[in-house]
Structures are given as structure tokens and as C-alpha cells.
Write an enzyme that holds these catalytic residues in place. Structure first.
Site, PDB file in Angstrom:
ATOM      1  CD  GLU A  58      24.871  36.774  45.698  1.00 47.88           C
ATOM      2  OE1 GLU A  58      23.944  37.168  46.433  1.00 47.88           O
ATOM      3  OE2 GLU A  58      25.867  37.478  45.425  1.00 47.88           O
ATOM      4  CD  GLU A 116      46.370  41.536  52.646  1.00 50.43           C
ATOM      5  OE1 GLU A 116      45.832  41.475  53.775  1.00 50.43           O
ATOM      6  OE2 GLU A 116      46.302  42.538  51.922  1.00 50.43           O
TER       7      GLU A 116
END
Length: 273
Positions: free
Chosen positions: A112, A81
Site C-alpha cells: 500500500e 457481487e
């Protein structure tokens, strides 16, 4: 010191399947009300982080978010953004997620759990001492994040962490640990809820305040936003019109000629002084 995993503690609510929709929504909302207060308590650490990020970015430094699952997705979201909102290159705030872009939509098994992968990915971006690495993990235990923070700090890079448990492994690896303790989740262990909401709030605070300090906002307006759709062109036109006292059509032509509100205003004033 004992590590308490609050994110895994039982919900304060039970027999959820027996509740009405109104009861469920009301209870979720009551829990969400706790998030802003938890973030407020973390403001001193957030302030410390932003105060160190700004001078680094003024010298060409970057922000790297590191996370897995929801935490990783929120980091990528915030990073994505920055270009449209502030007109900055997409190389200045970078979101890295365990498992790569595939993990944005689908879980990547065991990604992960790789302690070395995060640092390897940072090296591929030529990480340096002007940069900042922010590890995001509600549990505070994600190996992908722990390993990246550990190596980054060893190499003299500013490190921070955002977690929902006190004294977590990622907090111990970070120079600036941000601990946002929101309590047990409404659905036990579902850290996409309050923890995710709080993470998003903190990421908003970090990048928005940083971009303001870097001069990407004037007054309270996004004068460097990308004109990527009709809505934003209209918004930018109205900004130029109000700032310079021009009618809408004049402002629109000026905006489209120069490509941003700031450039349009600066150019007009330079030509009319």
C-alpha cells in the site's frame, strides 16, 4: 488546514479485557449505531457521484475501486457481487487491491506504500475518460490510493474517495470526496470495524442505485440475476410466475429456456401479444 486523524484517536471505551461478553457486544453495537447516521450525512456527495457515474456507464464506462487491506477487500467484494446480482459482465465494476489477489487473504508487506502501483494497474485496464475511479481508505492517507486518484484526475477521469477522516489526502485528490466520519473505533485504530461497516454501506448504495438506473432491476426485483444455484432458480421461477400469472412448472420451463427473469417475461409477452 490541519488534517485530523480521527481513525487513530483512542477508543471511547477502556479496560476491554475486563468487560463481560455481553458488555463487549452491547458497546460494539452502540458504536455501530453511529455508522448509519454518518453515512446519512454523506448522502449528498454519494448522490453527486452516482449521478455522474450513470451516464458514463451508459456510454460504456466502468467503475474501479482502489484500496488496501480491509478497504481494498470491500471494494473487491462489492465488485464481485455485481455479475450474480445484476447479470452484468465482471468487467464493468472492478476492484483493485494493493498487493493483488494475494492480499485478499494475506497482508502483502508495503504494497500500500507504493504511490505508482495503483495508476499502473489502472493503465493495464486501459482506463479512459468514461471510467470512474473510487479510492477507499479509512485513514485517507494510503499512498497506493492517493497516487491512483492523483493520476486519474490529471487524465480527466472522474474520481471519488471514501474516507473516515475529514480533509484527508485522498479527499484532496478526489473530485467528489465522500467523508463518513464515524469517530474513534471500539478497538483503537481498528478501522475494520465502524469504518469498514460504513464503507460497505456506501459501496452498496453506489452500485445498487447505479444498477437500478441502468435498468437492471424491475419493480424491486433482481430480474437480471444469474441463475447460478437452485435457490436463485427457484426465486426466478416465482418471479416469472407472479409476473405472468403462470403456474410454477410453466414459469420454470420458461425461465430455464431464456436464462433470466427479464428475458423470460419479455419473450412470453412478445409471443402473446
Amino acid at each position: 488546514m490541519t488534517f485530523i486523524k480521527i481513525t487513530e484517536q483512542p477508543s471511547l471505551y477502556d479496560n476491554l479485557e475486563d468487560k463481560s461478553v455481553l458488555e463487549l457486544l452491547t458497546d460494539i453495537n452502540n458504536e455501530d449505531k453511529k455508522v448509519a447516521l454518518a453515512v446519512e450525512r454523506a448522502i449528498p456527495q454519494i448522490e453527486k457521484l452516482v449521478s455522474q457515474i450513470v451516464p458514463r456507464m451508459q456510454q460504456g464506462g466502468r467503475i474501479f475501486y482502489m484500496g488496501a487491506g480491509t478497504s481494498g477487500r470491500l471494494g473487491v467484494l462489492d465488485a464481485s457481487e455485481i455479475p450474480p446480482t445484476f447479470g452484468m459482465p465482471n468487467t464493468l465494476v472492478i476492484g483493485l487491491i494493493a498487493g493483488g489477489d494475494t492480499a485478499l487473504r494475506n497482508p502483502v508487506e508495503k504494497a500500500e506504500d507504493n504511490m505508482e502501483a495503483g495508476w499502473s494497474e489502472l493503465q493495464a485496464h486501459n482506463i479512459n475518460e468514461k471510467d470512474t475511479v473510487i479510492g477507499i481508505a479509512a485513514s485517507g492517507t494510503t499512498p497506493y490510493v492517493v497516487g491512483a486518484l492523483r493520476q486519474a484526475r490529471k487524465h480527466g477521469i472522474l474520481t471519488a474517495s471514501i474516507s473516515s477522516n475529514p480533509d484527508s489526502p485522498i479527499a484532496q485528490e478526489a473530485e467528489i470526496p465522500i467523508e463518513m466520519i464515524v469517530g474513534p473505533e471500539f478497538v483503537t485504530g481498528s478501522s475494520r470495524m465502524k469504518s469498514g461497516t460504513g464503507q460497505k454501506m456506501i459501496l452498496n448504495m453506489i452500485t445498487t442505485s447505479t444498477m437500478i438506473k441502468l435498468g437492471r432491476v424491475k419493480g424491486n426485483r433482481m430480474v437480471n440475476m444469474q441463475l447460478s444455484n437452485a435457490k436463485l432458480v427457484d426465486r426466478g421461477t416465482r418471479m416469472v410466475s407472479e409476473e405472468l400469472g403462470l403456474d410454477y412448472e410453466q414459469a420454470n420451463r420458461l425461465l430455464l429456456l431464456h436464462g433470466s427473469v427479464k428475458k423470460a417475461v419479455d419473450a412470453y409477452r412478445a409471443d402473446n401479444t
